[in-house]
Scaffold this motif. Structure first.
Motif, short mmCIF file in Angstrom:
data_model
loop_
_atom_site.label_atom_id
_atom_site.label_comp_id
_atom_site.label_asym_id
_atom_site.label_seq_id
_atom_site.Cartn_x
_atom_site.Cartn_y
_atom_site.Cartn_z
N VAL A 59 0.82 -1.20 0.13
CA VAL A 59 0.04 0.05 0.03
C VAL A 59 0.84 1.13 0.06
CG1 VAL A 59 -1.67 1.14 1.58
CG2 VAL A 59 -2.14 -1.14 1.05
N HIS A 60 2.17 1.05 0.78
CA HIS A 60 3.17 2.18 0.64
C HIS A 60 4.15 1.40 -0.24
CE1 HIS A 60 1.01 3.73 4.40
NE2 HIS A 60 0.87 4.68 3.21
N GLY A 61 4.62 2.23 -1.29
CA GLY A 61 5.81 1.35 -2.26
C GLY A 61 6.99 1.01 -1.70
N ASN A 62 7.28 1.85 -0.54
CA ASN A 62 8.61 1.35 -0.05
C ASN A 62 8.70 0.40 1.35
OD1 ASN A 62 7.43 3.31 1.64
ND2 ASN A 62 9.34 4.24 2.50
N GLU A 63 7.42 -0.30 1.38
CA GLU A 63 7.21 -1.11 2.63
C GLU A 63 7.31 -2.51 2.02
OE1 GLU A 63 3.77 0.44 4.58
OE2 GLU A 63 4.82 2.45 5.03
N LEU A 64 8.58 -3.05 1.81
CA LEU A 64 8.85 -4.20 1.05
C LEU A 64 8.45 -5.59 1.89
CD1 LEU A 64 12.49 -3.00 0.01
CD2 LEU A 64 9.99 -2.63 -1.03
N SER A 106 9.69 6.70 -2.67
CA SER A 106 8.61 5.67 -3.22
C SER A 106 7.42 5.12 -2.29
CB SER A 106 9.23 4.38 -3.70
OG SER A 106 9.90 3.66 -2.52
N ARG A 107 7.21 5.98 -1.16
CA ARG A 107 6.12 5.78 -0.46
C ARG A 107 4.68 6.03 -1.25
NH1 ARG A 107 4.54 5.49 4.82
NH2 ARG A 107 2.71 6.59 5.49
N PHE A 108 4.74 6.87 -2.14
CA PHE A 108 3.57 7.21 -2.93
C PHE A 108 3.99 7.74 -4.23
CE2 PHE A 108 2.94 10.09 0.71
CZ PHE A 108 3.15 11.42 -0.21
N ILE A 149 -0.38 -5.38 5.21
CA ILE A 149 1.07 -5.31 5.68
C ILE A 149 1.77 -4.23 5.43
CG2 ILE A 149 2.96 -6.83 5.85
CD1 ILE A 149 1.44 -9.17 4.79
N HIS A 150 2.45 -3.57 6.61
CA HIS A 150 3.17 -2.32 6.46
C HIS A 150 4.41 -2.31 7.00
CE1 HIS A 150 -0.35 0.62 4.91
NE2 HIS A 150 -0.69 -0.58 5.13
N SER A 151 5.12 -1.45 7.03
CA SER A 151 6.35 -1.10 7.91
C SER A 151 6.58 0.29 8.08
CB SER A 151 7.56 -1.82 7.11
OG SER A 151 7.60 -1.20 5.82
N MET A 152 7.67 0.68 9.03
CA MET A 152 7.58 1.84 9.62
C MET A 152 8.83 2.54 9.07
SD MET A 152 6.64 -0.17 13.09
CE MET A 152 7.46 0.52 14.36
ZN LIG Z 1 2.57 2.04 5.63
#
Ligand SMILES: [Zn+2]
Length: 341
Positions: A59-64, A106-108, A149-152
């Motif tokens: 959903v956020h492009g840098n959250e791999l 690359s978050r969005f 699923i996300h990251s921080m």
């Molecule tokens: Zn996120």
């Protein structure tokens, strides 16, 4: 940790240094097309009654980490034994621009995809993210259970966000990990995927729906991938689309030990930056427990105009502090009360 009141006297810190990005970007070329006609979306139907379950990533492009987990589920050939399973790589356009040296870029592409889950915004289709949300919407709307699923931005322990609905909190307890469960109402500047449609309804109206958002740790930490995989196993097992034996057989090593205990962190409010000059007084990484109400934890504004940001009650927990995206209107930390889950 507990902080002494004398920190009130300390000067604001300088801007944080970049963190090393050690998690490589997954090659998802083989899985990019999907099998549904919606790019990046896979859907598998057992042909048997059961829940319609969805797991989403990027959903956020840098959250791999979530992309690694979905790729792993696809490579393992995981299929639902009952109900259906949908796997979605969400902001592919942003992910395409991923650069570990400048990963926040690359978050969005135009705006945060996880704020566009409002029918009017999707209908407007005036940004890349609103168009992508509209394309994903049928899959989100059909799902009974969703794990997003996300990251921080910062290093920190994983957090599972349940929203305000007790049914999601009960699911977090049944999953038995991670340790910290965040009970929160989302953000003022839009609606998250996990709050869209039936997912956002109170328990009396939400029926069998469940939706969770997991923050697996720092974006660039290889451990975030292990957390994402572990959360997938726990979520899929609870959903009933696959049983524990099948998951253990098909995804060896994915399940990690249960958390030693679980805490519910009830978010009472955000701290919103008034400008990009916002600074914390300490290099907070999250989940610090600030003993005394009125402790200064940051400064909003610049120079002599800066105003202190203080904790509103004793034993206040800091949830996901970060100034990396700080600008006027952006949440830089949230305050929470802590109690056993
Ligand atoms: Zn996120």
């Amino acid at each position: 940790m507990s902080l002494a009141p004398d920190m009130n006297a300390r000067a604001p810190l300088a801007a944080p240094a970049p963190l090393a990005f050690d998690l490589p970007a997954p090659d998802i070329a083989a899985w990019r097309a999907g099998n549904t006609g919606t790019e990046g979306v896979w859907h598998f139907d057992s042909g048997l009654p059961g829940r319609r379950v969805m797991v989403s990533a990027l959903v956020h492009g840098n959250e791999l980490c979530g992309a690694w987990a979905l790729k792993g589920l696809l490579e393992a050939g995981v299929r639902p034994a009952s109900g259906t399973l949908t796997l979605a790589f969400c902001n592919l356009q942003a992910f395409d621009r991923f650069d570990p040296a400048d990963h926040d870029a690359s978050r969005f592409t135009e705006e945060d995809l996880n704020r566009q889950w409002i029918d009017e915004r999707m209908a407007a289709a005036d940004t890349a993210e609103r168009r992508r949300a509209a394309a994903l919407r049928p899959w989100v709307a059909q799902a009974d259970w969703l794990l997003d699923i996300h990251s921080m931005h910062e290093r920190g322990a994983p957090l599972l966000l349940t929203g305000m609905q007790p049914r999601n909190r009960a699911l977090a307890k049944a999953m038995a990990a991670p340790e910290h469960i965040v009970v929160d109402a989302g953000h003022k500047d839009g609606v998250r995927m996990r709050d869209y449609g039936r997912f956002g309804l109170p328990d009396a109206d939400g029926g069998d729906t469940r939706s969770l958002l997991v923050e697996c740790g720092f974006h660039g930490d290889p451990a975030s991938r292990a957390v994402a995989q572990d959360q997938c196993v726990r979520f899929l097992e609870q959903s009933g689309v696959l049983n524990a034996d099948a998951l253990a057989r098909q995804l060896p090593g994915w399940r990690l030990p249960d958390a030693p205990r679980q805490w519910a962190l009830e978010v009472t409010g955000p701290v919103v930056a008034t400008s990009s000059a916002f600074r914390f007084t300490e290099p907070f990484t999250g989940l610090e427990v600030i003993a005394q109400a009125g402790t200064v934890i940051g400064w909003n504004g610049d120079g002599s105009d800066a105003t202190p940001v203080t904790t509103p009650y004793d034993d206040c927990v800091l949830v996901m502090p970060s100034v990396r995206q700080a600008r006027a209107g952006v949440t830089v930390v949230r305050f929470a009360r802590r109690q056993p889950l």
